[in-house]
Design a protein around this motif. Structure first.
Motif, short mmCIF file in Angstrom:
data_model
loop_
_atom_site.label_atom_id
_atom_site.label_comp_id
_atom_site.label_asym_id
_atom_site.label_seq_id
_atom_site.Cartn_x
_atom_site.Cartn_y
_atom_site.Cartn_z
N ALA A 48 0.84 -1.20 0.00
CA ALA A 48 0.00 0.00 0.00
C ALA A 48 0.87 1.25 0.00
CB ALA A 48 -0.94 -0.01 1.20
N ALA A 49 1.91 1.27 0.82
CA ALA A 49 2.81 2.43 0.87
C ALA A 49 3.57 2.58 -0.46
CB ALA A 49 3.79 2.28 2.03
N PHE A 50 4.06 1.47 -0.99
CA PHE A 50 4.83 1.48 -2.23
C PHE A 50 3.97 2.00 -3.40
CE2 PHE A 50 6.49 -0.66 -6.05
CZ PHE A 50 7.85 -0.37 -5.96
N MET A 51 2.74 1.49 -3.51
CA MET A 51 1.88 1.86 -4.62
C MET A 51 1.36 3.29 -4.51
SD MET A 51 2.17 -0.56 -6.67
CE MET A 51 0.95 -0.02 -7.87
N GLY A 52 1.41 3.87 -3.30
CA GLY A 52 0.96 5.25 -3.12
C GLY A 52 1.73 6.25 -3.96
N SER A 53 3.00 5.94 -4.29
CA SER A 53 3.78 6.88 -5.11
C SER A 53 4.37 6.21 -6.36
CB SER A 53 4.90 7.51 -4.27
OG SER A 53 5.82 6.52 -3.86
N ALA A 54 3.94 4.99 -6.67
CA ALA A 54 4.49 4.28 -7.83
C ALA A 54 4.07 4.94 -9.14
CB ALA A 54 4.04 2.81 -7.82
N GLN A 55 5.04 5.12 -10.01
CA GLN A 55 4.78 5.67 -11.33
C GLN A 55 5.81 5.12 -12.30
OE1 GLN A 55 5.29 9.94 -11.36
NE2 GLN A 55 6.84 9.84 -9.77
N GLY A 56 5.48 5.11 -13.57
CA GLY A 56 6.43 4.58 -14.52
C GLY A 56 6.07 4.89 -15.95
N THR A 57 7.09 4.83 -16.81
CA THR A 57 6.91 5.02 -18.24
C THR A 57 7.62 3.89 -18.97
OG1 THR A 57 8.87 6.42 -18.42
CG2 THR A 57 6.75 7.53 -18.07
N VAL A 58 7.03 3.50 -20.09
CA VAL A 58 7.59 2.45 -20.93
C VAL A 58 7.44 2.89 -22.37
CG1 VAL A 58 7.39 0.03 -21.63
CG2 VAL A 58 6.94 0.67 -19.26
N LYS A 114 12.40 0.72 -23.43
CA LYS A 114 12.91 1.59 -22.37
C LYS A 114 11.91 1.65 -21.24
CE LYS A 114 15.70 4.38 -25.47
NZ LYS A 114 16.98 3.90 -25.01
N ILE A 115 12.40 1.40 -20.03
CA ILE A 115 11.55 1.32 -18.84
C ILE A 115 12.10 2.26 -17.77
CG2 ILE A 115 10.75 -0.21 -17.00
CD1 ILE A 115 11.25 -2.53 -19.06
N HIS A 116 11.22 3.06 -17.21
CA HIS A 116 11.60 3.89 -16.06
C HIS A 116 10.47 3.80 -15.04
CE1 HIS A 116 13.33 6.94 -13.55
NE2 HIS A 116 12.13 7.48 -13.46
N GLY A 117 10.82 3.47 -13.80
CA GLY A 117 9.83 3.40 -12.74
C GLY A 117 10.37 4.01 -11.46
N GLN A 118 9.46 4.53 -10.64
CA GLN A 118 9.87 5.13 -9.37
C GLN A 118 8.77 5.01 -8.35
OE1 GLN A 118 11.58 8.98 -9.79
NE2 GLN A 118 11.73 9.31 -7.59
N SER A 119 9.17 4.76 -7.10
CA SER A 119 8.28 4.80 -5.96
C SER A 119 9.10 5.32 -4.79
CB SER A 119 7.70 3.43 -5.63
OG SER A 119 6.88 3.52 -4.48
N GLY A 120 8.75 6.49 -4.29
CA GLY A 120 9.56 7.10 -3.22
C GLY A 120 10.97 7.33 -3.73
N ASP A 121 11.96 6.88 -2.95
CA ASP A 121 13.36 7.07 -3.36
C ASP A 121 13.92 5.86 -4.11
OD1 ASP A 121 13.57 5.31 -1.24
OD2 ASP A 121 14.98 6.53 -0.09
N PHE A 122 13.07 4.88 -4.43
CA PHE A 122 13.49 3.71 -5.19
C PHE A 122 13.15 3.92 -6.66
CE2 PHE A 122 12.46 -0.51 -7.01
CZ PHE A 122 13.71 -1.10 -6.87
N SER A 123 14.14 3.73 -7.54
CA SER A 123 13.87 3.90 -8.97
C SER A 123 14.62 2.86 -9.78
CB SER A 123 14.25 5.31 -9.43
OG SER A 123 15.64 5.50 -9.37
N VAL A 124 14.06 2.58 -10.95
CA VAL A 124 14.69 1.69 -11.92
C VAL A 124 14.69 2.39 -13.27
CG1 VAL A 124 14.03 -0.44 -10.74
CG2 VAL A 124 12.54 0.49 -12.47
N ASP A 125 15.72 2.11 -14.05
CA ASP A 125 15.87 2.68 -15.39
C ASP A 125 16.56 1.60 -16.22
OD1 ASP A 125 15.83 4.50 -17.44
OD2 ASP A 125 17.53 5.66 -16.71
#
Length: 137
Positions: A48-58, A114-125
């Motif tokens: 629930a906490a993670f998904m509260g700020s999860a966002q991403g682009t593909v 190309k994948i970019h995702g972020q939730s809080g201070d955790f991000s992937v690229d």
């Protein structure tokens, strides 16, 4: 390495434990692709906490792809020794959540994912160079 333990009906591409990655993978023709944009294995509260700020682009070959949202599903996990995801070994139930993309099988040839995702201070690229094999007709 991308072909390890793949099921016969879909091709899974790996996420990361955070940060940037560039990968090249060969994929058989005719396989749809599933890949996490950003995801978590935990419990209901952490999801629930993670998904509260999860966002991403593909983007596949420069064209945007809309991720699907999974708020938190019960999943069975098979944790091996030195499991980097949860730290647990053996079979156990957890909650999986995140943003995922499911793509129909790309045409044979070279593709850019190309994948970019972020939730809080955790991000992937992650940048994938995908090579889809020729038709076996």
């Amino acid at each position: 390495m991308c072909g390890r333990n793949q099921p016969p009906d879909v091709w899974f591409l790996a996420g990361t434990h955070g940060g940037r990655a560039v990968r090249a993978c060969e994929i058989p023709n005719g396989r749809p692709i599933a890949v996490p944009v950003i995801n978590l294995v935990g419990d209901d509260q952490s999801c629930a906490a993670f998904m509260g700020s999860a966002q991403g682009t593909v983007a596949l070959d420069g064209k945007p792809v809309e991720p699907e949202t999974y708020e938190g599903d019960s999943i069975m996990v098979e944790g091996v020794q030195d499991n980097q995801v949860t730290g647990e070994e053996g079979r156990f139930t957890a909650t999986g959540c995140g943003l995922w993309v499911q793509l129909p099988s790309p045409a044979p040839g070279a593709h850019s994912l190309k994948i970019h995702g972020q939730s809080g201070d955790f991000s992937v690229d992650v940048d994938y160079v995908l090579t889809v094999g020729a038709s076996s007709a």
